[in-house]
Design a protein around this motif. Structure first.
Motif, PDB file in Angstrom:
ATOM      1  N   ARG A 126     -51.640  99.179 130.615  1.00 25.78           N
ATOM      2  CA  ARG A 126     -52.552 100.110 129.954  1.00 25.78           C
ATOM      3  C   ARG A 126     -53.162  99.440 128.719  1.00 25.78           C
ATOM      4  NH1 ARG A 126     -51.631 105.322 132.020  1.00 25.78           N
ATOM      5  NH2 ARG A 126     -52.761 106.206 130.276  1.00 25.78           N
ATOM      6  N   GLU A 127     -52.982  98.119 128.642  1.00 28.23           N
ATOM      7  CA  GLU A 127     -53.518  97.352 127.509  1.00 28.23           C
ATOM      8  C   GLU A 127     -54.993  97.062 127.755  1.00 28.23           C
ATOM      9  OE1 GLU A 127     -51.796  96.474 124.764  1.00 28.23           O
ATOM     10  OE2 GLU A 127     -50.085  97.572 125.618  1.00 28.23           O
ATOM     11  N   LEU A 128     -55.826  97.519 126.813  1.00 28.91           N
ATOM     12  CA  LEU A 128     -57.267  97.342 126.953  1.00 28.91           C
ATOM     13  C   LEU A 128     -57.645  95.865 127.112  1.00 28.91           C
ATOM     14  CD1 LEU A 128     -59.656  99.195 127.083  1.00 28.91           C
ATOM     15  CD2 LEU A 128     -59.951  98.959 124.621  1.00 28.91           C
ATOM     16  N   GLU A 129     -56.959  95.038 126.359  1.00 27.22           N
ATOM     17  CA  GLU A 129     -57.263  93.594 126.370  1.00 27.22           C
ATOM     18  C   GLU A 129     -56.966  92.994 127.755  1.00 27.22           C
ATOM     19  OE1 GLU A 129     -56.106  89.500 126.078  1.00 27.22           O
ATOM     20  OE2 GLU A 129     -54.513  90.950 125.624  1.00 27.22           O
ATOM     21  N   GLU A 130     -55.906  93.444 128.390  1.00 25.18           N
ATOM     22  CA  GLU A 130     -55.561  92.935 129.718  1.00 25.18           C
ATOM     23  C   GLU A 130     -56.529  93.466 130.788  1.00 25.18           C
ATOM     24  OE1 GLU A 130     -51.138  91.507 130.208  1.00 25.18           O
ATOM     25  OE2 GLU A 130     -51.220  93.699 130.148  1.00 25.18           O
ATOM     26  N   ILE A 131     -56.913  94.732 130.623  1.00 21.06           N
ATOM     27  CA  ILE A 131     -57.872  95.337 131.565  1.00 21.06           C
ATOM     28  C   ILE A 131     -59.206  94.575 131.486  1.00 21.06           C
ATOM     29  CG2 ILE A 131     -59.176  97.449 132.120  1.00 21.06           C
ATOM     30  CD1 ILE A 131     -56.708  99.008 130.906  1.00 21.06           C
ATOM     31  N   SER A 169     -69.779  94.240 146.624  1.00 22.12           N
ATOM     32  CA  SER A 169     -68.607  94.858 146.026  1.00 22.12           C
ATOM     33  C   SER A 169     -68.835  95.010 144.524  1.00 22.12           C
ATOM     34  CB  SER A 169     -67.364  94.002 146.272  1.00 22.12           C
ATOM     35  OG  SER A 169     -67.057  93.985 147.646  1.00 22.12           O
ATOM     36  N   LEU A 170     -68.391  96.156 143.989  1.00 23.53           N
ATOM     37  CA  LEU A 170     -68.656  96.502 142.590  1.00 23.53           C
ATOM     38  C   LEU A 170     -67.396  97.072 141.951  1.00 23.53           C
ATOM     39  CD1 LEU A 170     -71.944  98.556 143.206  1.00 23.53           C
ATOM     40  CD2 LEU A 170     -71.837  96.184 142.428  1.00 23.53           C
ATOM     41  N   ILE A 171     -67.281  96.883 140.650  1.00 23.40           N
ATOM     42  CA  ILE A 171     -66.115  97.432 139.959  1.00 23.40           C
ATOM     43  C   ILE A 171     -66.528  98.166 138.690  1.00 23.40           C
ATOM     44  CG2 ILE A 171     -65.502  95.472 138.437  1.00 23.40           C
ATOM     45  CD1 ILE A 171     -62.630  95.908 139.936  1.00 23.40           C
ATOM     46  N   VAL A 172     -65.862  99.315 138.424  1.00 24.74           N
ATOM     47  CA  VAL A 172     -66.035 100.058 137.171  1.00 24.74           C
ATOM     48  C   VAL A 172     -64.638 100.367 136.623  1.00 24.74           C
ATOM     49  CG1 VAL A 172     -67.000 102.097 136.030  1.00 24.74           C
ATOM     50  CG2 VAL A 172     -68.099 101.240 138.104  1.00 24.74           C
ATOM     51  N   PRO A 173     -64.191  99.641 135.602  1.00 28.01           N
ATOM     52  CA  PRO A 173     -62.931 100.036 134.970  1.00 28.01           C
ATOM     53  C   PRO A 173     -63.191 101.316 134.155  1.00 28.01           C
ATOM     54  CG  PRO A 173     -63.660  97.837 134.257  1.00 28.01           C
ATOM     55  CD  PRO A 173     -64.809  98.491 134.938  1.00 28.01           C
ATOM     56  N   ALA A 174     -62.333 102.340 134.310  1.00 25.91           N
ATOM     57  CA  ALA A 174     -62.555 103.606 133.584  1.00 25.91           C
ATOM     58  C   ALA A 174     -62.682 103.349 132.084  1.00 25.91           C
ATOM     59  CB  ALA A 174     -61.414 104.577 133.867  1.00 25.91           C
ATOM     60  N   ALA A 175     -62.036 102.293 131.601  1.00 24.08           N
ATOM     61  CA  ALA A 175     -62.052 101.991 130.171  1.00 24.08           C
ATOM     62  C   ALA A 175     -63.444 101.637 129.625  1.00 24.08           C
ATOM     63  CB  ALA A 175     -61.075 100.853 129.871  1.00 24.08           C
ATOM     64  N   VAL A 176     -64.408 101.303 130.496  1.00 27.42           N
ATOM     65  CA  VAL A 176     -65.775 101.041 129.992  1.00 27.42           C
ATOM     66  C   VAL A 176     -66.539 102.335 129.728  1.00 27.42           C
ATOM     67  CG1 VAL A 176     -66.095  98.756 131.071  1.00 27.42           C
ATOM     68  CG2 VAL A 176     -66.912 100.809 132.273  1.00 27.42           C
ATOM     69  N   VAL A 177     -66.036 103.443 130.272  1.00 24.48           N
ATOM     70  CA  VAL A 177     -66.714 104.732 130.097  1.00 24.48           C
ATOM     71  C   VAL A 177     -66.138 105.397 128.847  1.00 24.48           C
ATOM     72  CG1 VAL A 177     -67.283 106.941 131.193  1.00 24.48           C
ATOM     73  CG2 VAL A 177     -66.909 104.912 132.606  1.00 24.48           C
ATOM     74  N   SER A 199     -66.502 108.216 127.444  1.00 23.31           N
ATOM     75  CA  SER A 199     -66.091 109.620 127.495  1.00 23.31           C
ATOM     76  C   SER A 199     -64.837 109.801 128.354  1.00 23.31           C
ATOM     77  CB  SER A 199     -67.226 110.456 128.079  1.00 23.31           C
ATOM     78  OG  SER A 199     -67.520 110.006 129.381  1.00 23.31           O
ATOM     79  N   GLN A 200     -64.317 108.698 128.888  1.00 21.46           N
ATOM     80  CA  GLN A 200     -63.200 108.809 129.826  1.00 21.46           C
ATOM     81  C   GLN A 200     -61.934 109.335 129.135  1.00 21.46           C
ATOM     82  OE1 GLN A 200     -61.932 109.467 132.925  1.00 21.46           O
ATOM     83  NE2 GLN A 200     -63.668 108.157 133.390  1.00 21.46           N
ATOM     84  N   ASP A 201     -61.224 110.168 129.889  1.00 25.63           N
ATOM     85  CA  ASP A 201     -59.933 110.692 129.484  1.00 25.63           C
ATOM     86  C   ASP A 201     -58.979 109.508 129.193  1.00 25.63           C
ATOM     87  OD1 ASP A 201     -57.439 111.835 129.441  1.00 25.63           O
ATOM     88  OD2 ASP A 201     -57.623 112.844 131.387  1.00 25.63           O
ATOM     89  N   PRO A 202     -58.399 109.431 127.974  1.00 27.40           N
ATOM     90  CA  PRO A 202     -57.520 108.291 127.648  1.00 27.40           C
ATOM     91  C   PRO A 202     -56.326 108.163 128.608  1.00 27.40           C
ATOM     92  CG  PRO A 202     -57.573 109.923 125.849  1.00 27.40           C
ATOM     93  CD  PRO A 202     -58.581 110.355 126.848  1.00 27.40           C
ATOM     94  N   GLU A 203     -55.938 109.273 129.222  1.00 25.93           N
ATOM     95  CA  GLU A 203     -54.873 109.253 130.234  1.00 25.93           C
ATOM     96  C   GLU A 203     -55.234 108.311 131.391  1.00 25.93           C
ATOM     97  OE1 GLU A 203     -51.835 111.114 131.031  1.00 25.93           O
ATOM     98  OE2 GLU A 203     -51.913 110.937 128.841  1.00 25.93           O
ATOM     99  N   ARG A 204     -56.517 108.134 131.594  1.00 30.20           N
ATOM    100  CA  ARG A 204     -56.977 107.386 132.771  1.00 30.20           C
ATOM    101  C   ARG A 204     -57.448 105.980 132.433  1.00 30.20           C
ATOM    102  NH1 ARG A 204     -60.365 111.910 136.184  1.00 30.20           N
ATOM    103  NH2 ARG A 204     -58.572 112.762 137.276  1.00 30.20           N
ATOM    104  N   ILE A 205     -56.986 105.478 131.306  1.00 33.63           N
ATOM    105  CA  ILE A 205     -57.473 104.169 130.846  1.00 33.63           C
ATOM    106  C   ILE A 205     -57.219 103.054 131.868  1.00 33.63           C
ATOM    107  CG2 ILE A 205     -55.364 103.624 129.528  1.00 33.63           C
ATOM    108  CD1 ILE A 205     -57.831 102.644 127.448  1.00 33.63           C
ATOM    109  N   ASN A 206     -56.134 103.193 132.646  1.00 37.40           N
ATOM    110  CA  ASN A 206     -55.792 102.115 133.594  1.00 37.40           C
ATOM    111  C   ASN A 206     -56.405 102.323 134.991  1.00 37.40           C
ATOM    112  OD1 ASN A 206     -54.144 104.333 134.036  1.00 37.40           O
ATOM    113  ND2 ASN A 206     -52.411 103.117 134.738  1.00 37.40           N
TER     114      ASN A 206
END
Ligand SMILES: *Cc1c(COP(=O)(O)O)cnc(C)c1O
Length: 385
Positions: A316-321, A342-350, A352-359
């Motif tokens: 759940r470390e932002l730096e590792e994500i 193929s495309l990727i969206v880490p929730a952490a770039v959003v 407004s994302q719920d912090p529970e869903r950072i990973n």
């Protein structure tokens, strides 16, 4: 349910007859207006704009071919194409709502759908209740005497939760509540909600229906009465009309809808198996993986799965994500999905994302070789932990 033979006919032939010189590719009617031979013809067209070729904000022959195909694929009587998926969603819902009405909507649906209900329609005194929507009891409990619309998205395109379409449609019908579903993930190739009693199906055509990340578009499919009502109340007024060229690109994309989706499904099965076994991955969210809590329901109401899924990293470390995301060499960092790549969206770039869903990470599995996708994920996952 249609067989592959009927689907081929719809994708390659339906609606394409009758053009001068019998072209194999539908002509692009790049014109805003149509002219008339006489006063009488002109008058008649103006009396029925819904059926006339008068102005491209209403009808256009290239656009109509797409509409015929999408209506047939979904098993609806009629379809209306829009300039964007959000325009189709806004029209399909607003056409059946007035101030003082109430909507029940699945909680994790597309973000701009939530914005429409929570912010936009709030200004017109329309109330919304969000529910997870997995059990019928939740829908029943959320209903009020002024509930006019149930909004579904099955599966949702972030957490991949399903609703039981037949059960929800039955409950809605018993209370004269309109049902609208976003079917963008499954596409009409894998799921036909109208067969289960859902009233209106919307798609973002920007995803699999175009299939090449080069068009923004949307569609609403339903009964003739409902689509005519949407045409008269929202479509002509809001003016989110699709362009003839974009519609032609959709026809080009539709030719390969079935082959593309079969390959997305196959590639995704391989990628999901890889992710599910990987030590850096906590969980995979994909309706056609046996670990999905609604796997049985997925098999009951869909014929297959497309290429969009989510997974959670153990870290759940932002730096590792960020390190994992940056290490990807083929999978692109971009929003949307449904094209070749193929495309990727880490929730952490959003933000407004719920912090529970950072990973959480959302992945679109494209049409590249599955080995290329898996190798890219493997080397990026090696960068963490
Ligand atoms: C992209 C998307 C939309 C919106 O479609 P646009 O064509 O971008 O307006 C709606 N629903 C889902 C599930 C989507 O992914």
């Amino acid at each position: 349910m249609k067989d592959e033979k009927q689907i081929s006919y719809i994708l390659n032939e339906l609606g394409e007859e009758g053009f001068a010189f019998s072209p194999v590719s539908v002509p692009i009617y790049e014109t805003s207006i149509f002219s008339f031979q006489s006063f009488a013809e002109f008058k008649q067209a103006l009396q029925c704009e819904r059926t006339a070729h008068l102005y491209t904000r209403g009808n256009n022959p290239t656009v109509e071919v797409v509409e015929k195909k999408l209506a047939a694929l979904e098993g609806g009587e009629k379809a209306k194409l829009f300039a964007a998926g959000v325009a189709a969603i806004a029209a399909a819902t607003m056409a059946f709502l007035q101030s003082g009405d109430h909507v029940v909507c699945v909680r994790d649906c597309y973000s701009w759908t939530t914005t429409l209900f929570t912010r936009y329609l709030k200004r017109f005194q329309v109330d919304v209740t969000y529910i997870e929507g997995k059990t019928l009891v939740e829908w029943e409990a959320a209903m009020r005497p002024n509930t006019k619309l149930f909004y579904l998205e099955s599966p949702t395109t972030f957490s991949f939760q399903l609703q039981d379409l037949r059960a929800v449609a039955q409950l809605a019908k018993a209370h004269k509540i309109k049902t609208v579903i976003d079917n963008s993930w499954a596409t009409p190739y894998f799921q036909n909600p109208i067969e289960f009693g859902i009233d209106l199906v919307v798609h973002s055509c920007s995803k699999y229906i175009s299939g090449h990340s080069d068009v923004v578009g949307g569609v609403v499919v339903g009964s003739e009465a409902d689509i005519d009502h949407i045409f008269a109340t929202e479509f002509l007024n809001i003016g989110a009309a699709p362009g003839p060229f974009e519609s032609w690109l959709l026809l080009r994309g539709l030719r390969t809808l079935a082959v593309r989706l079969r390959q997305h499904q196959q590639n995704t099965a391989e990628v999901v198996n890889f992710l599910a076994d990987h030590p850096q991955i906590e969980a995979v969210y994909y309706p056609f993986h046996h670990s999905h809590p609604q796997y049985d329901l997925a098999q009951r109401q869909m014929r297959g799965g497309s290429g969009l899924l989510s997974f959670t990293l153990k870290t759940r470390e932002l730096e590792e994500i960020a390190r994992f995301t940056d290490a990807l060499q083929h999978i692109r960092r971009a929003v949307s999905w449904g094209g070749y790549e193929s495309l990727i969206v880490p929730a952490a770039v959003v933000s407004s994302q719920d912090p529970e869903r950072i990973n959480f990470v959302r992945l679109h599995v494209g049409l590249e070789s599955p080995e290329l996708i898996i190798d890219d994920l493997a080397q990026a996952l090696d960068q963490i932990g």
